[in-house]
Design an enzyme around this catalytic site. Sequence first.
Site, PDB file in Angstrom:
ATOM      1  CB  CYS A  43      -3.477   3.784  -4.920  1.00  0.00           C
ATOM      2  SG  CYS A  43      -4.387   2.539  -4.288  1.00  0.00           S
ATOM      3  CB  CYS A  80      -1.441  -0.288   1.371  1.00  0.00           C
ATOM      4  SG  CYS A  80      -1.652   1.559   2.097  1.00  0.00           S
TER       5      CYS A  80
END
Length: 262
Positions: free
Chosen positions: A181, A69
């Site tokens: 992302c 992440c």
Amino acid sequence: MLIFDSGVGGLSILKNIKKILPNIHYIYMLDNESFPYGNKTEFFIIQRSIKIIHTIKKIYPINVVVIACNTISTVALSILRKKFDIPIFGIFPHIKAAEKITKNKIIGLIATKATINSSYTQKIIYEYSCSNTIKIIGTNKLAVIAEKKIRGVAVSQKKLKNIFRPWINLPTCPDTIILGCTHFSLLEKEIKNILYKTRSVYFIDSIKKVIFQIESYLKTSNVNQKIKKNIFLYSKNNNNLKKLLSFLKQYKFTVIKHINLN
């Protein structure tokens, strides 16, 4: 090996790890109770990350952690490395790679608002904006759209156009786009259709870089694997999770179970 994210975007990292290291055993932590991390405060992100690693480390003998992440990596990685005595790898927006590829010197960066606002990202934007124009879209909506796509929900062109309207109206669009992302690579085709129907664009995610780092470490450190199963953990049982179960079959998890992080 522990890999964790608030959604299933991090499974793209797991998929690549499995290709180069097929015999590795892993735990994937889906912190869906906190999805998405991108709209959380830095304090929450740091404390939640510590809680995840600490809790799982008490139950399972993990020896490597992969933060799948960008938001957690940019906000909390340096703190986590000081807190725990095991190798922790993170994933970051790869602006340096974009600078080498761009031809029109206009680089696009798409990421969550938390990633964009982190001191790490602000620093590299400042560093590379001297010789490039960096166009930024900070959105928490795109990860939600990607998660829905995995569950079989059609991607809304209207919602995508609203997100990318600042770039649609530009006289010259970025020719290189950084996907900040892990979810966003799931939407490459849709993003291209919105922005570049008749032109080419180069998408950059940072997966290759972190995979190289992980591979180099594992091949040179002789890590002893004490976990002999592939385990999928989740923090919240809901209908969205049930819809993901068929998607998870390709990863051959031998254990799928809930873990309490509260």
